[in-house]
Structures are given as structure tokens and as C-alpha cells.
Design a protein around this motif. Structure first.
Motif, PDB file in Angstrom:
ATOM      1  N   HIS A 107     -23.004 -19.062 -22.704  1.00  0.00           N
ATOM      2  CA  HIS A 107     -23.174 -18.672 -21.339  1.00  0.00           C
ATOM      3  C   HIS A 107     -23.812 -17.334 -21.197  1.00  0.00           C
ATOM      4  N   ASP A 108     -24.404 -16.761 -22.137  1.00  0.00           N
ATOM      5  CA  ASP A 108     -24.967 -15.559 -21.965  1.00  0.00           C
ATOM      6  C   ASP A 108     -24.144 -14.358 -21.846  1.00  0.00           C
ATOM      7  N   TYR A 109     -22.940 -14.346 -22.522  1.00  0.00           N
ATOM      8  CA  TYR A 109     -22.260 -12.944 -22.126  1.00  0.00           C
ATOM      9  C   TYR A 109     -21.872 -12.918 -20.887  1.00  0.00           C
ATOM     10  N   PRO A 110     -20.671 -13.937 -20.510  1.00  0.00           N
ATOM     11  CA  PRO A 110     -20.178 -13.716 -19.198  1.00  0.00           C
ATOM     12  C   PRO A 110     -19.067 -12.436 -19.177  1.00  0.00           C
ATOM     13  N   GLY A 111     -18.779 -12.228 -17.792  1.00  0.00           N
ATOM     14  CA  GLY A 111     -17.752 -11.003 -17.795  1.00  0.00           C
ATOM     15  C   GLY A 111     -16.270 -11.465 -18.311  1.00  0.00           C
ATOM     16  N   ILE A 112     -15.922 -12.749 -17.993  1.00  0.00           N
ATOM     17  CA  ILE A 112     -14.552 -13.039 -18.620  1.00  0.00           C
ATOM     18  C   ILE A 112     -14.828 -14.661 -19.092  1.00  0.00           C
ATOM     19  N   VAL A 113     -14.269 -14.946 -20.157  1.00  0.00           N
ATOM     20  CA  VAL A 113     -13.876 -16.422 -20.664  1.00  0.00           C
ATOM     21  C   VAL A 113     -12.213 -16.429 -20.668  1.00  0.00           C
ATOM     22  N   GLN A 137     -12.578 -22.627 -11.619  1.00  0.00           N
ATOM     23  CA  GLN A 137     -13.543 -21.802 -10.879  1.00  0.00           C
ATOM     24  C   GLN A 137     -12.669 -20.553 -10.650  1.00  0.00           C
ATOM     25  N   LEU A 138     -12.926 -19.361 -11.456  1.00  0.00           N
ATOM     26  CA  LEU A 138     -12.212 -18.156 -11.154  1.00  0.00           C
ATOM     27  C   LEU A 138     -13.221 -17.066 -10.265  1.00  0.00           C
ATOM     28  N   SER A 139     -12.586 -16.576  -9.275  1.00  0.00           N
ATOM     29  CA  SER A 139     -12.985 -15.362  -8.623  1.00  0.00           C
ATOM     30  C   SER A 139     -12.077 -14.574  -8.203  1.00  0.00           C
ATOM     31  N   LEU A 140     -12.438 -13.393  -7.461  1.00  0.00           N
ATOM     32  CA  LEU A 140     -11.545 -12.625  -7.200  1.00  0.00           C
ATOM     33  C   LEU A 140     -10.678 -12.893  -6.176  1.00  0.00           C
ATOM     34  N   LYS A 141     -10.936 -14.026  -5.457  1.00  0.00           N
ATOM     35  CA  LYS A 141     -10.015 -14.532  -4.430  1.00  0.00           C
ATOM     36  C   LYS A 141      -9.023 -15.136  -5.027  1.00  0.00           C
ATOM     37  N   SER A 142      -9.015 -15.788  -6.230  1.00  0.00           N
ATOM     38  CA  SER A 142      -8.330 -16.760  -7.039  1.00  0.00           C
ATOM     39  C   SER A 142      -6.764 -15.786  -6.983  1.00  0.00           C
ATOM     40  N   PHE A 143      -7.132 -14.495  -7.418  1.00  0.00           N
ATOM     41  CA  PHE A 143      -5.908 -13.386  -7.787  1.00  0.00           C
ATOM     42  C   PHE A 143      -4.932 -13.259  -6.401  1.00  0.00           C
ATOM     43  N   HIS A 151      -2.531 -13.148 -18.770  1.00  0.00           N
ATOM     44  CA  HIS A 151      -3.377 -11.592 -19.195  1.00  0.00           C
ATOM     45  C   HIS A 151      -3.894 -11.869 -20.378  1.00  0.00           C
ATOM     46  N   GLN A 152      -3.080 -12.504 -21.452  1.00  0.00           N
ATOM     47  CA  GLN A 152      -3.229 -12.848 -22.927  1.00  0.00           C
ATOM     48  C   GLN A 152      -4.378 -13.836 -22.917  1.00  0.00           C
ATOM     49  N   ALA A 153      -4.480 -14.467 -22.110  1.00  0.00           N
ATOM     50  CA  ALA A 153      -5.782 -15.826 -22.192  1.00  0.00           C
ATOM     51  C   ALA A 153      -6.869 -15.577 -21.484  1.00  0.00           C
ATOM     52  N   MET A 154      -7.197 -14.157 -21.502  1.00  0.00           N
ATOM     53  CA  MET A 154      -8.727 -13.904 -21.014  1.00  0.00           C
ATOM     54  C   MET A 154      -9.205 -12.993 -22.146  1.00  0.00           C
ATOM     55  N   ALA A 155     -10.710 -13.130 -22.343  1.00  0.00           N
ATOM     56  CA  ALA A 155     -11.432 -12.404 -23.278  1.00  0.00           C
ATOM     57  C   ALA A 155     -12.258 -11.791 -22.087  1.00  0.00           C
ATOM     58  N   VAL A 156     -12.370 -10.447 -22.052  1.00  0.00           N
ATOM     59  CA  VAL A 156     -13.073  -9.627 -20.921  1.00  0.00           C
ATOM     60  C   VAL A 156     -13.978  -8.724 -21.678  1.00  0.00           C
ATOM     61  N   LEU A 157     -15.087  -8.717 -21.113  1.00  0.00           N
ATOM     62  CA  LEU A 157     -16.334  -7.914 -21.630  1.00  0.00           C
ATOM     63  C   LEU A 157     -15.897  -6.354 -21.494  1.00  0.00           C
ATOM     64  N   HIS A 186     -19.818 -13.552 -13.882  1.00  0.00           N
ATOM     65  CA  HIS A 186     -19.729 -14.761 -14.232  1.00  0.00           C
ATOM     66  C   HIS A 186     -18.427 -14.809 -14.948  1.00  0.00           C
ATOM     67  N   ASN A 187     -17.884 -15.874 -14.690  1.00  0.00           N
ATOM     68  CA  ASN A 187     -16.605 -16.125 -15.473  1.00  0.00           C
ATOM     69  C   ASN A 187     -16.766 -17.735 -16.007  1.00  0.00           C
ATOM     70  N   VAL A 188     -16.368 -17.853 -17.246  1.00  0.00           N
ATOM     71  CA  VAL A 188     -16.410 -19.100 -18.065  1.00  0.00           C
ATOM     72  C   VAL A 188     -15.050 -19.628 -18.342  1.00  0.00           C
ATOM     73  N   TYR A 189     -14.650 -20.896 -17.829  1.00  0.00           N
ATOM     74  CA  TYR A 189     -13.537 -21.630 -18.144  1.00  0.00           C
ATOM     75  C   TYR A 189     -13.329 -22.470 -19.615  1.00  0.00           C
ATOM     76  N   LEU A 190     -12.328 -22.366 -20.260  1.00  0.00           N
ATOM     77  CA  LEU A 190     -12.144 -23.209 -21.536  1.00  0.00           C
ATOM     78  C   LEU A 190     -10.975 -24.050 -21.243  1.00  0.00           C
TER      79      LEU A 190
END
Length: 245
Positions: A107-113, A137-143, A151-157, A186-190
Motif C-alpha cells: 500500500h505504498d507506505y501508509p501512515g498507519i497499519v 475503515q479507520l479515520s480520525l472520526k473513529s476515535f 495502542h500496541q496493534a498499530m504500526a505508525v510511520l 492513508h490507514n491500512v487494516y490487517l
């Protein structure tokens, strides 16, 4: 390198072994492992050193709490993505990092996986899914509904990651997540469990104070009235679950 995996700990000799083991078992090896220890006196330091994990960077000195330690560790990081793995938490599979890496490159190096989380007890028995499930689908509104991704389930650029606001003692990770989402294009869901979360952390032990801090953050970013109305719905759902159970 692709990943900087960060563990902050203090007197964690009782819980850190599964964390170290899960990192040792990863089939993806392009990472550094940073452990920031708060001058433990119970054997934590020796356990980390004896782990022999390649790419280990270890520092042990007093700090002002978990988020101060995270900031220190983050300032040392050289990887493109940050993953915070607390003592007692572990990757769900030896292939977890590999799956993160595949998604990042596809996904070309997204902000968050990100992915799902299951809670485990001290015997590493799975208790069940985390009470909040990560959305596809994760967005700012999701939070607005809380920290829907663990917190531990995110890989953040790393370049979009702010420092933790240490004025919050228990919920700076929630605020950090909001800031990361603000900067992520861009955020990518596993669609898998990526983390086993030990169900006995600092926030768990201080749940009431954590919830109050989180409410303040929600009001600041999502509005006072919408946040209060949302919490009325949360309370109603909790009561319903209790009556059904």
C-alpha cells in the motif's frame, strides 16, 4: 530499517519473558528493538540482556513515567515505523511483523497499519477479543468512540508520530493516536489478530482516572455535547449487556 519496536518497562521480570520471546520468534528480521527500562531492581535488566535479540538497544535509567519513557525511546528510534509493545504484551504470531511489512509495501507506505487485539491472562490463555474492535475503515472520526485500535496493534510511520503529552498520566496514548490519525494520509487494516494484550496494565489498574482523562480529550477534539451524548449511549449499552448476561 523498517520497524522500531519499543518496550518501556519497570520491574517487569514477572511479565516481560513472553514479550521478548515473541520478538525472538518473528520471521521478519528487519527491525531494531529498543527497551527503555526505568532502573528496575528485580531482574528485568538481566532478562532483556540475556534475550540476545538482534538489534537490541537497551537503556536503563530513572524516568518520570511510562509516557516520558516512550518519548525517550522514540527519540532513539531509526526505523520507518514505530510499534510500541509493553512488557507482558506479545505479537500474536511469528509472522505478525511480516504481515505488517507486506501491507506497508503493498500500500505504498501508509501512515498507519493496524489490526485486531485479543486479551490474555498471565498464563497466556486467550480471554477473548478486546472490548473495542478495530474498524475496517479507520479515520480520525473513529476515535470519537474511544481508542478503537489498541495502542500496541498499530504500526505508525515515525515521521507522523508526535511526542506523548506527559501531562496525561494514563491516556496520553489515546491523544497520541488522535494526533497520528490527523497526520496520516492513508490507514491500512490487517484482518487478523496482531497483538495479545496482557490484561493487567497501568491503565487497567487506574481505570477511573484513565476514563476521566479520556473524556477530557474527547471533549476537546470531538465536542462537549456530542461526547456526553455518546457516553450516555455507552452507558446504556453496558447496562443492556449486563441485563442480558
Amino acid at each position: 530499517m523498517l520497524f522500531s519496536i519499543i518496550t518501556v518497562c519497570h520491574n517487569a521480570a514477572r511479565t516481560i519473558a513472553p514479550t521478548l520471546r515473541s520478538i525472538q520468534e518473528q520471521t521478519w528480521t528487519d527491525f531494531e528493538y529498543i527497551v527503555k527500562d526505568g532502573a528496575s531492581s528485580d531482574g528485568t535488566q538481566q532478562a532483556v540482556i540475556d534475550s540476545g535479540i538482534p538489534g537490541l538497544r537497551f537503556i536503563s535509567e530513572p524516568d518520570s513515567g511510562i509516557y516520558d519513557a516512550m518519548n525517550h525511546a522514540m527519540s532513539m528510534a531509526k526505523g520507518e515505523y514505530l510499534i510500541f509493545l509493553n512488557a507482558g504484551d506479545s505479537f500474536a504470531s511469528p509472522d505478525t511483523l511480516s504481515h505488517f511489512a507486506e501491507a506497508i509495501r503493498r500500500h505504498d507506505y501508509p501512515g498507519i497499519v493496524y489490526g485486531q487485539t485479543k486479551t490474555v491472562d498471565s498464563e497466556r490463555t486467550v480471554i477473548g477479543d478486546r472490548h473495542l474492535r478495530a474498524p475496517e475503515q479507520l479515520s480520525l472520526k473513529s476515535f470519537a468512540d474511544g481508542m478503537v485500535v489498541c495502542h500496541q496493534a498499530m504500526a505508525v510511520l515515525r515521521k507522523i508520530s508526535d511526542r506523548y503529552d506527559t501531562s496525561y498520566r494514563f491516556s496520553a496514548d489515546y491523544l497520541w493516536g488522535i494526533h497520528c490519525l490527523q497526520h496520516s494520509r492513508h490507514n491500512v487494516y490487517l484482518d487478523e489478530c496482531v497483538i495479545h494484550y496482557l490484561n493487567e496494565g497501568t491503565t487497567t489498574a487506574n481505570r477511573y482516572s484513565s476514563l476521566l482523562e479520556r473524556l477530557r480529550i474527547m471533549c476537546r477534539y470531538y465536542g462537549v455535547l456530542p461526547t456526553l451524548l455518546r457516553h450516555v449511549k455507552f452507558a446504556y449499552r453496558s447496562i443492556r449487556r449486563g441485563s442480558i448476561g
